[in-house]
Design a protein around this motif. Structure first.
Motif, PDB file in Angstrom:
ATOM      1  N   GLN A  52     -11.926 -21.728   2.922  1.00  0.00           N
ATOM      2  CA  GLN A  52     -13.275 -21.787   2.375  1.00  0.00           C
ATOM      3  C   GLN A  52     -13.964 -20.434   2.475  1.00  0.00           C
ATOM      4  N   GLN A  53     -13.804 -19.790   3.616  1.00  0.00           N
ATOM      5  CA  GLN A  53     -14.363 -18.458   3.831  1.00  0.00           C
ATOM      6  C   GLN A  53     -13.390 -17.622   4.665  1.00  0.00           C
ATOM      7  N   LEU A  54     -13.371 -16.317   4.417  1.00  0.00           N
ATOM      8  CA  LEU A  54     -12.516 -15.410   5.175  1.00  0.00           C
ATOM      9  C   LEU A  54     -13.230 -14.066   5.282  1.00  0.00           C
ATOM     10  N   TRP A  55     -13.938 -13.863   6.396  1.00  0.00           N
ATOM     11  CA  TRP A  55     -14.808 -12.701   6.549  1.00  0.00           C
ATOM     12  C   TRP A  55     -14.087 -11.565   7.275  1.00  0.00           C
ATOM     13  N   PHE A  56     -14.209 -10.380   6.748  1.00  0.00           N
ATOM     14  CA  PHE A  56     -13.771  -9.159   7.439  1.00  0.00           C
ATOM     15  C   PHE A  56     -14.448  -7.968   6.760  1.00  0.00           C
ATOM     16  N   TRP A  57     -14.131  -6.758   7.246  1.00  0.00           N
ATOM     17  CA  TRP A  57     -14.803  -5.558   6.755  1.00  0.00           C
ATOM     18  C   TRP A  57     -13.933  -4.834   5.731  1.00  0.00           C
ATOM     19  N   GLY A  58     -14.582  -4.407   4.620  1.00  0.00           N
ATOM     20  CA  GLY A  58     -13.859  -3.677   3.591  1.00  0.00           C
ATOM     21  C   GLY A  58     -14.791  -3.261   2.470  1.00  0.00           C
ATOM     22  N   ASP A  59     -14.240  -2.602   1.469  1.00  0.00           N
ATOM     23  CA  ASP A  59     -14.990  -2.174   0.292  1.00  0.00           C
ATOM     24  C   ASP A  59     -14.763  -3.213  -0.800  1.00  0.00           C
ATOM     25  N   ALA A  60     -15.780  -4.043  -1.046  1.00  0.00           N
ATOM     26  CA  ALA A  60     -15.624  -5.172  -1.956  1.00  0.00           C
ATOM     27  C   ALA A  60     -15.269  -4.718  -3.372  1.00  0.00           C
ATOM     28  N   THR A  61     -15.942  -3.665  -3.855  1.00  0.00           N
ATOM     29  CA  THR A  61     -15.704  -3.212  -5.232  1.00  0.00           C
ATOM     30  C   THR A  61     -14.258  -2.775  -5.427  1.00  0.00           C
ATOM     31  N   LYS A  62     -13.736  -1.984  -4.488  1.00  0.00           N
ATOM     32  CA  LYS A  62     -12.364  -1.492  -4.623  1.00  0.00           C
ATOM     33  C   LYS A  62     -11.348  -2.617  -4.465  1.00  0.00           C
ATOM     34  N   LEU A  63     -11.627  -3.545  -3.555  1.00  0.00           N
ATOM     35  CA  LEU A  63     -10.687  -4.646  -3.358  1.00  0.00           C
ATOM     36  C   LEU A  63     -10.688  -5.590  -4.567  1.00  0.00           C
ATOM     37  N   GLN A  64     -11.846  -5.768  -5.211  1.00  0.00           N
ATOM     38  CA  GLN A  64     -11.879  -6.537  -6.451  1.00  0.00           C
ATOM     39  C   GLN A  64     -10.965  -5.904  -7.496  1.00  0.00           C
ATOM     40  N   GLN A  65     -11.016  -4.564  -7.571  1.00  0.00           N
ATOM     41  CA  GLN A  65     -10.185  -3.861  -8.544  1.00  0.00           C
ATOM     42  C   GLN A  65      -8.696  -4.080  -8.257  1.00  0.00           C
ATOM     43  N   VAL A  66      -8.317  -4.067  -6.959  1.00  0.00           N
ATOM     44  CA  VAL A  66      -6.916  -4.286  -6.595  1.00  0.00           C
ATOM     45  C   VAL A  66      -6.446  -5.673  -7.043  1.00  0.00           C
ATOM     46  N   VAL A  67      -7.254  -6.692  -6.739  1.00  0.00           N
ATOM     47  CA  VAL A  67      -6.872  -8.062  -7.105  1.00  0.00           C
ATOM     48  C   VAL A  67      -6.820  -8.206  -8.627  1.00  0.00           C
ATOM     49  N   LEU A  68      -7.793  -7.596  -9.331  1.00  0.00           N
ATOM     50  CA  LEU A  68      -7.799  -7.658 -10.784  1.00  0.00           C
ATOM     51  C   LEU A  68      -6.541  -7.009 -11.368  1.00  0.00           C
ATOM     52  N   ASN A  69      -6.126  -5.849 -10.796  1.00  0.00           N
ATOM     53  CA  ASN A  69      -4.907  -5.194 -11.264  1.00  0.00           C
ATOM     54  C   ASN A  69      -3.692  -6.102 -11.100  1.00  0.00           C
ATOM     55  N   LEU A  70      -3.584  -6.730  -9.921  1.00  0.00           N
ATOM     56  CA  LEU A  70      -2.438  -7.597  -9.659  1.00  0.00           C
ATOM     57  C   LEU A  70      -2.419  -8.803 -10.604  1.00  0.00           C
ATOM     58  N   LEU A  71      -3.601  -9.365 -10.889  1.00  0.00           N
ATOM     59  CA  LEU A  71      -3.665 -10.512 -11.799  1.00  0.00           C
ATOM     60  C   LEU A  71      -3.341 -10.097 -13.233  1.00  0.00           C
ATOM     61  N   ASN A  72      -3.868  -8.948 -13.664  1.00  0.00           N
ATOM     62  CA  ASN A  72      -3.562  -8.468 -15.018  1.00  0.00           C
ATOM     63  C   ASN A  72      -2.059  -8.236 -15.187  1.00  0.00           C
ATOM     64  N   ASN A  73      -1.447  -7.615 -14.162  1.00  0.00           N
ATOM     65  CA  ASN A  73       0.001  -7.384 -14.234  1.00  0.00           C
ATOM     66  C   ASN A  73       0.765  -8.696 -14.298  1.00  0.00           C
ATOM     67  N   ALA A  74       0.306  -9.679 -13.521  1.00  0.00           N
ATOM     68  CA  ALA A  74       0.981 -10.973 -13.523  1.00  0.00           C
ATOM     69  C   ALA A  74       0.860 -11.643 -14.889  1.00  0.00           C
ATOM     70  N   ILE A  75      -0.316 -11.570 -15.530  1.00  0.00           N
ATOM     71  CA  ILE A  75      -0.504 -12.170 -16.862  1.00  0.00           C
ATOM     72  C   ILE A  75       0.381 -11.458 -17.883  1.00  0.00           C
ATOM     73  N   GLN A  76       0.438 -10.113 -17.785  1.00  0.00           N
ATOM     74  CA  GLN A  76       1.236  -9.352 -18.743  1.00  0.00           C
ATOM     75  C   GLN A  76       2.736  -9.595 -18.567  1.00  0.00           C
TER      76      GLN A  76
END
Length: 492
Positions: A370-394
């Motif tokens: 439900q929740q998983l809290w830790f410290w990081g850069d949200a904007t950059k991590l969003q980009q990483v996940v988006l890249n992985l999902l785009n690659n998976a779709i392609q």
């Protein structure tokens, strides 16, 4: 000849003590083991000379035993110290000198206790030391070859003077040309003690000169080493500034590539995002028209109107959430570490791509707490996940799959946040797998070769790792691992 030989023996002992004491005190600040050995054994030799000059004052056996032992030990100790300057004395030298000293002491004791003639014992005494003291010459020569100190020449001359004058004394006693007793005044006694005083001075001054030269050389080496260290420190500081500049430039390149990659990655999702935003807006328009109808007909159904208003409010929040997510994804990618809910971040990104995936018949499954809290850069991590999902779709673009699916599984594993992104698409060709994270290299003909390199850089900046396994024709699994750090990840 009016010589008081006993007094001269005592003077000889005083010279020994003074010279070795001066060396010890003068060079004590260097805390050198060789200096200590030389000085201590020199004083032991002085004690032996005192006993040799004390015959008649102490029992004869004390002079014959302890006097000889102290002189032999002191001379051996000083020779060992001198040899140590040119390097550790060899085992062969130690055995030769040690056994020769023991053999002499045994022969001297045998002669004394068997009642041998005094002159015979003196011949043995002076012959032994004439041969033994030539070692100073060879030690000086070894030092000259190794260190080249001017003091080494003085040591060589001292060995020659020691050996020469002792040889003269040995021959004069043996041939009956000189004093036949230890304290008899004679010309050979003058030669002996003159040579002794000269040789003692030469060997001690030579030793001191060698040590001073050695300490000066070590000081110069230390100063040179410090100078080199200073130069290296200056160079390191200059390189540090250059490295800082390079890091800034790298950060700027990463920033620009992030923006470029975001734009490229979002291009394929635009229609889906438009659909996601258009859906609540269309619903809001319809519900607003229905409310206007109620008001125009004069039939205000309070309950229904309130229900419609509540639905409009929810649709508005939904559209606002989509817009907020888009704004965050296109925010400036400067470093900004904050406490974030990684589970919520994954849900937001999956929500962005779900419509695009649905239109292509790809099932996207998200398994997160439900929740998983830790410290990081949200904007950059969003980009990483988006890249992985785009690659998976392609990965399904070049392969027909009966049930295409992408599964995201996130969990906390032994202090690490672990995210697996798995697809059953075409997989990555074996020849291209080594260059998956290389900049400007892509396994796809239309790829930029930026996304995965950028993702790896972001993950490494967070102290994490990103790896993958892929089987051509079967699919790919990317595993992203991020450290919890000392902030303490909270999972619920």
């Amino acid at each position: 000849m009016g010589l008081d030989i006993r007094t001269i023996y005592m003077m000889n002992a005083v010279v020994y003590l003074m010279l070795h004491g001066i060396i010890w005190v003068s060079l004590a600040r260097y805390k050198n083991r060789v200096v200590t050995l030389w000085s201590v054994w020199g004083m032991v030799s002085a004690a032996g000379v005192v006993l040799l000059g004390s015959e008649g004052l102490v029992p004869d056996w004390v002079v014959a035993v302890f006097g000889q032992v102290l002189m032999a030990a002191g001379n051996f100790g000083r020779q060992y110290a001198m040899r140590s300057i040119a390097g550790n004395p060899s085992v062969r030298w130690l055995w030769r000198q040690g056994l020769s000293n023991l053999a002499y002491l045994a022969l001297n004791g045998t002669l004394f206790f068997s009642g041998a003639d005094r002159a015979q014992m003196m011949v043995v005494f002076f012959a032994f030391y004439a041969i033994n003291c030539i070692d100073y010459f060879f030690a000086g020569r070894a030092i000259a070859r190794r260190r080249g100190s001017p003091g080494a020449r003085s040591v060589q001359w001292s060995g020659l003077v020691f050996s020469g004058t002792l040889s003269v004394k040995c021959l004069s006693v043996g041939l009956g040309w000189g004093a036949q007793d230890l304290y008899d005044p004679s010309w050979d006694q003058v030669v002996l003690f003159t040579g002794q005083f000269l040789a003692i001075s030469l060997v001690n001054f030579g030793f001191m000169q060698i040590q001073i030269d050695q300490f000066q050389q070590e000081r110069v080496k230390t100063e040179l080493a410090l100078a080199v260290q200073r130069d290296r420190a200056v160079l390191a500081e200059r390189n540090s500034l250059d490295l800082t500049q390079l890091l800034r430039e790298r950060e700027e390149i990463v920033r620009r590539l992030t923006l470029s990659n975001k734009s490229a990655g979002m291009g394929a999702l635009v229609s889906g995002i438009a659909h996601e935003i258009n859906q609540p807006l269309t619903t809001m328009v319809l519900k607003t028209e229905l409310i206007e109808t109620y008001l125009r007909d004069g039939q205000p159904e309070t309950v229904e109107v309130r229900g419609l208003c509540e639905q409009i409010r929810k649709d508005t929040h939904r559209a606002a959430g989509m817009i907020k997510t888009l704004r965050n994804m296109f925010a400036s990618p400067g470093a900004r570490t904050e406490r974030l809910d990684f589970a919520g971040l994954l849900r937001d990104v999956v929500g962005m791509v779900r419509s695009h995936a649905d239109r292509q018949g790809i099932a996207v499954t998200l398994k997160v707490p439900q929740q998983l809290w830790f410290w990081g850069d949200a904007t950059k991590l969003q980009q990483v996940v988006l890249n992985l999902l785009n690659n998976a779709i392609q990965a399904f673009a070049t392969k027909d799959v009966l049930q295409p699916s992408i599964v995201l599984n996130c969990q906390l594993v032994e202090g690490w946040v672990e995210l697996q992104v798995q697809d059953n698409g075409c997989g990555i060709d074996v020849a291209a797998q080594d260059d998956v994270f290389a900049l400007f290299k892509s396994p796809r003909s239309h790829g930029m070769g930026v996304g995965l390199w950028l993702s790896q850089s972001v993950v490494q900046d967070h102290g994490g790792t990103i790896e993958f396994t892929s089987t051509p024709g079967q699919g790919t699994v990317f595993v992203l691992r991020l450290p919890v750090r000392d902030s303490g990840a909270q999972i619920s």
